[in-house]
Design a protein around this motif. Structure first.
Motif, PDB file in Angstrom:
ATOM      1  N   GLY A   7       1.399  -1.317  -0.026  1.00  0.00           N
ATOM      2  CA  GLY A   7      -0.003  -0.281  -0.105  1.00  0.00           C
ATOM      3  C   GLY A   7       1.172   1.324   0.116  1.00  0.00           C
ATOM      4  N   ILE A   8      -0.063   2.484  -0.626  1.00  0.00           N
ATOM      5  CA  ILE A   8       0.729   3.879  -0.200  1.00  0.00           C
ATOM      6  C   ILE A   8       0.750   4.793   0.314  1.00  0.00           C
ATOM      7  CG2 ILE A   8      -0.135   4.268  -2.726  1.00  0.00           C
ATOM      8  CD1 ILE A   8       3.421   5.183  -1.793  1.00  0.00           C
ATOM      9  N   LYS A   9       1.048   5.386   1.186  1.00  0.00           N
ATOM     10  CA  LYS A   9       0.258   6.775   1.251  1.00  0.00           C
ATOM     11  C   LYS A   9      -0.001   8.251   0.514  1.00  0.00           C
ATOM     12  CE  LYS A   9       2.896  10.393   4.594  1.00  0.00           C
ATOM     13  NZ  LYS A   9       1.248  11.371   5.400  1.00  0.00           N
ATOM     14  N   VAL A  10      -0.609   8.678   0.800  1.00  0.00           N
ATOM     15  CA  VAL A  10      -1.466   9.513  -0.572  1.00  0.00           C
ATOM     16  C   VAL A  10      -1.074  10.735  -0.239  1.00  0.00           C
ATOM     17  CG1 VAL A  10      -1.159   7.162  -2.157  1.00  0.00           C
ATOM     18  CG2 VAL A  10      -3.545   9.184  -0.811  1.00  0.00           C
ATOM     19  N   ASP A  11      -1.277  11.213   1.305  1.00  0.00           N
ATOM     20  CA  ASP A  11      -1.476  12.578   1.539  1.00  0.00           C
ATOM     21  C   ASP A  11       0.326  13.059   1.565  1.00  0.00           C
ATOM     22  OD1 ASP A  11      -0.410  12.918   4.303  1.00  0.00           O
ATOM     23  OD2 ASP A  11      -1.859  11.317   4.810  1.00  0.00           O
ATOM     24  N   LYS A  12      -0.617  14.864   1.308  1.00  0.00           N
ATOM     25  CA  LYS A  12       1.059  15.683   1.615  1.00  0.00           C
ATOM     26  C   LYS A  12       1.127  16.610   3.197  1.00  0.00           C
ATOM     27  CE  LYS A  12       2.936  14.454  -2.387  1.00  0.00           C
ATOM     28  NZ  LYS A  12       3.965  13.501  -3.075  1.00  0.00           N
ATOM     29  N   GLY A  13       0.601  15.862   3.891  1.00  0.00           N
ATOM     30  CA  GLY A  13       1.083  16.405   4.631  1.00  0.00           C
ATOM     31  C   GLY A  13       0.158  17.742   5.290  1.00  0.00           C
ATOM     32  N   LEU A  14       0.131  18.146   6.717  1.00  0.00           N
ATOM     33  CA  LEU A  14      -0.102  18.865   7.149  1.00  0.00           C
ATOM     34  C   LEU A  14      -0.450  19.942   7.111  1.00  0.00           C
ATOM     35  CD1 LEU A  14      -0.803  17.223  11.140  1.00  0.00           C
ATOM     36  CD2 LEU A  14      -2.678  17.187   8.926  1.00  0.00           C
ATOM     37  N   VAL A  15      -1.319  21.133   6.568  1.00  0.00           N
ATOM     38  CA  VAL A  15      -1.287  22.701   6.399  1.00  0.00           C
ATOM     39  C   VAL A  15      -2.110  23.438   8.243  1.00  0.00           C
ATOM     40  CG1 VAL A  15      -0.100  22.841   4.219  1.00  0.00           C
ATOM     41  CG2 VAL A  15      -2.352  22.619   4.672  1.00  0.00           C
ATOM     42  N   ASP A  16      -1.677  25.027   8.198  1.00  0.00           N
ATOM     43  CA  ASP A  16      -3.036  25.519   8.240  1.00  0.00           C
ATOM     44  C   ASP A  16      -4.459  25.838   7.355  1.00  0.00           C
ATOM     45  OD1 ASP A  16      -1.174  25.864  10.927  1.00  0.00           O
ATOM     46  OD2 ASP A  16      -0.630  28.056   9.712  1.00  0.00           O
ATOM     47  N   LEU A  17      -5.559  25.284   8.519  1.00  0.00           N
ATOM     48  CA  LEU A  17      -6.695  25.162   7.857  1.00  0.00           C
ATOM     49  C   LEU A  17      -6.849  27.141   7.629  1.00  0.00           C
ATOM     50  CD1 LEU A  17      -9.226  24.513   6.357  1.00  0.00           C
ATOM     51  CD2 LEU A  17      -9.577  23.763   8.713  1.00  0.00           C
ATOM     52  N   PRO A  18      -7.242  27.832   7.007  1.00  0.00           N
ATOM     53  CA  PRO A  18      -7.577  29.265   7.229  1.00  0.00           C
ATOM     54  C   PRO A  18      -8.820  29.188   7.571  1.00  0.00           C
ATOM     55  CG  PRO A  18      -7.209  28.379   4.776  1.00  0.00           C
ATOM     56  CD  PRO A  18      -6.920  27.494   6.018  1.00  0.00           C
ATOM     57  N   GLY A  56      -0.062   6.313 -11.403  1.00  0.00           N
ATOM     58  CA  GLY A  56       1.394   5.703 -11.544  1.00  0.00           C
ATOM     59  C   GLY A  56       2.004   4.080 -10.397  1.00  0.00           C
ATOM     60  N   TYR A  57       1.358   4.787  -8.896  1.00  0.00           N
ATOM     61  CA  TYR A  57       1.533   3.955  -7.672  1.00  0.00           C
ATOM     62  C   TYR A  57       0.989   2.488  -7.683  1.00  0.00           C
ATOM     63  CZ  TYR A  57       1.918   8.373  -5.156  1.00  0.00           C
ATOM     64  OH  TYR A  57       2.521   9.141  -4.243  1.00  0.00           O
ATOM     65  N   VAL A  58      -0.404   2.562  -8.749  1.00  0.00           N
ATOM     66  CA  VAL A  58      -0.795   1.439  -9.210  1.00  0.00           C
ATOM     67  C   VAL A  58      -0.010   0.495 -10.356  1.00  0.00           C
ATOM     68  CG1 VAL A  58      -2.333   0.162 -11.174  1.00  0.00           C
ATOM     69  CG2 VAL A  58      -3.345   2.061  -8.989  1.00  0.00           C
ATOM     70  N   GLN A  59       0.620   1.211 -11.075  1.00  0.00           N
ATOM     71  CA  GLN A  59       1.814   0.428 -12.360  1.00  0.00           C
ATOM     72  C   GLN A  59       3.370   0.743 -10.859  1.00  0.00           C
ATOM     73  OE1 GLN A  59       1.526   0.565 -15.044  1.00  0.00           O
ATOM     74  NE2 GLN A  59      -0.086   1.055 -15.281  1.00  0.00           N
ATOM     75  N   GLN A  60       3.028   0.792 -10.316  1.00  0.00           N
ATOM     76  CA  GLN A  60       4.049  -0.026  -9.521  1.00  0.00           C
ATOM     77  C   GLN A  60       3.943  -0.880  -7.798  1.00  0.00           C
ATOM     78  OE1 GLN A  60       5.180   4.542  -8.012  1.00  0.00           O
ATOM     79  NE2 GLN A  60       7.358   3.899  -8.503  1.00  0.00           N
ATOM     80  N   GLY A  61       2.532  -1.340  -8.305  1.00  0.00           N
ATOM     81  CA  GLY A  61       1.749  -2.312  -7.533  1.00  0.00           C
ATOM     82  C   GLY A  61       1.334  -1.732  -6.135  1.00  0.00           C
ATOM     83  N   ALA A  62       0.804  -1.499  -5.938  1.00  0.00           N
ATOM     84  CA  ALA A  62       0.159  -0.479  -5.125  1.00  0.00           C
ATOM     85  C   ALA A  62      -1.484  -0.806  -5.121  1.00  0.00           C
ATOM     86  CB  ALA A  62       1.004   0.774  -4.292  1.00  0.00           C
ATOM     87  N   LEU A  63      -1.601  -1.683  -4.134  1.00  0.00           N
ATOM     88  CA  LEU A  63      -3.188  -2.325  -3.963  1.00  0.00           C
ATOM     89  C   LEU A  63      -3.715  -1.084  -3.437  1.00  0.00           C
ATOM     90  CD1 LEU A  63      -2.605  -5.992  -4.577  1.00  0.00           C
ATOM     91  CD2 LEU A  63      -3.386  -4.328  -6.288  1.00  0.00           C
TER      92      LEU A  63
END
Length: 340
Positions: A96-107, A127-134
């Motif tokens: 599997g793969i982590k896909v979020d890009k982290g935290l930012v301030d919520l205005p 792209g992740y599917v091509q690399q084997g992530a399900l």
């Protein structure tokens, strides 16, 4: 295989009896901090070697059904020369793969944090599917004070989790939905229960709004616990509070709940999972683990970044995974901690 067929097959693999998910998807700052605690430098090679030893631990497929990776790991090879996702498949472990890009301030809030990463998410998933992530993972967080989280954050987090899940399912990938109520602070267990219920109720309302297939998600919630500055409750109290909230908020259609460890010690996380699975009353879902530090801390302490310690580190990983497998079945006892 169509997208629903693919997701169904992935869910079946992730929920096979006695197994759970390892979260080895720490971002660069987090893995650097974790390794540094054991005197290990966070170089690309050390990260590769470390995550390789996790994925190739002999026998680990008996206890671990899936591993969530950070993006760089999908392109790295094991010590044996296989791409790490392929090495997982050899053990019948789903990559599997982590896909979020982290935290930012919520205005518009008082410094509350929201998660980013929806931009170009579909293209990245292709792209992740091509690399084997399900399967995929996206984490949102909720800080507790006497006034937080705000309604604005609860609603924003629910919306983004649902949008992410819908995009993942459109690619045939099973989304892990992770609304984490943080343990930081001095709030009591009742306050944690209140916030956890509000967060999860909003998430499921948004999932329905975005027509996400509940039968093909993994819920990764926090256990209901007081803030880390307060005394720890018994596993039985944790189980009582946690199951009360889950029964109120999580539809029976959801196939599996895989808890995060959220700052608990390895022993505490295992004992609490065991108590949840031993508790009386209905549990229409598989109840398992998706631990990061609670599985990996003993491994890193044994490895210390030294290749000659690989076998000892893998032994530590196998032991910790076995204990959580037993907890997933309600068969763990604290006396097992000193076993091998």
């Amino acid at each position: 295989m169509d997208t629903f067929g693919q997701m169904q097959r992935t869910i079946e693999r992730l929920t096979t009896p006695g197994r759970g998910i390892l979260a080895a998807d720490e971002s660069y700052p987090t893995i650097t901090k974790r390794l540094a605690a054991h005197g290990i430098e966070s170089t690309e090679e050390n990260r590769r070697a470390y995550r390789s030893l996790l994925a190739t631990t002999p026998g680990i497929g008996e206890y671990v059904s899936g591993i969530i990776f950070f993006e760089e790991t999908l392109k790295q090879k094991s010590d044996e020369g296989d791409l790490i996702p392929a090495a997982c498949e050899r053990h019948d472990i789903v990559p599997g793969i982590k896909v979020d890009k982290g935290l930012v301030d919520l205005p518009g809030t008082n410094g509350e944090k929201a998660t980013q990463g929806l931009d170009n998410l579909g293209d990245r998933l292709d792209g992740y599917v091509q690399q084997g992530a399900l399967f995929t993972k996206w984490r949102n967080v909720y800080e507790i004070t006497s006034t937080l989280p705000s309604t604005q954050l609860i609603e924003a987090n629910a919306e983004v989790l649902a949008r992410y899940a819908a995009v993942a399912q459109s690619r045939g990938m099973v989304p892990i939905v992770e609304p984490e109520v943080l343990m930081d602070g001095d709030h009591d267990i009742d306050r944690c229960a209140e916030v956890t219920e509000a967060a999860q109720a909003a998430v499921f309302a948004a999932l329905r709004r975005h027509r996400v297939s509940l039968e093909h998600i993994v819920l990764k919630p926090n256990m209901v616990l007081p803030g880390r500055n307060l005394p720890r409750p018994s596993p039985e109290v944790c189980a009582e509070y946690t199951l009360r909230i889950l029964r109120r908020t999580v539809p029976a259609a959801v196939p599996t709940i895989n808890f995060l460890s959220g700052g608990q010690t390895p022993e505490e996380a295992t004992a609490n999972l065991n108590a949840i699975n031993q508790a009386e009353g209905p549990r229409p879902w598989v109840v398992s683990f998706s631990y990061s530090r609670a599985l990996q801390e003993p491994v890193q302490a044994a490895w210390l970044g030294q290749s000659e310690n690989k076998a000892a580190a893998q032994k530590a990983f196998l032991h910790r995974a076995k204990l959580n497998s037993l907890a997933r079945q309600g068969q763990y006892e604290t006396s097992m901690e000193t076993g091998s």
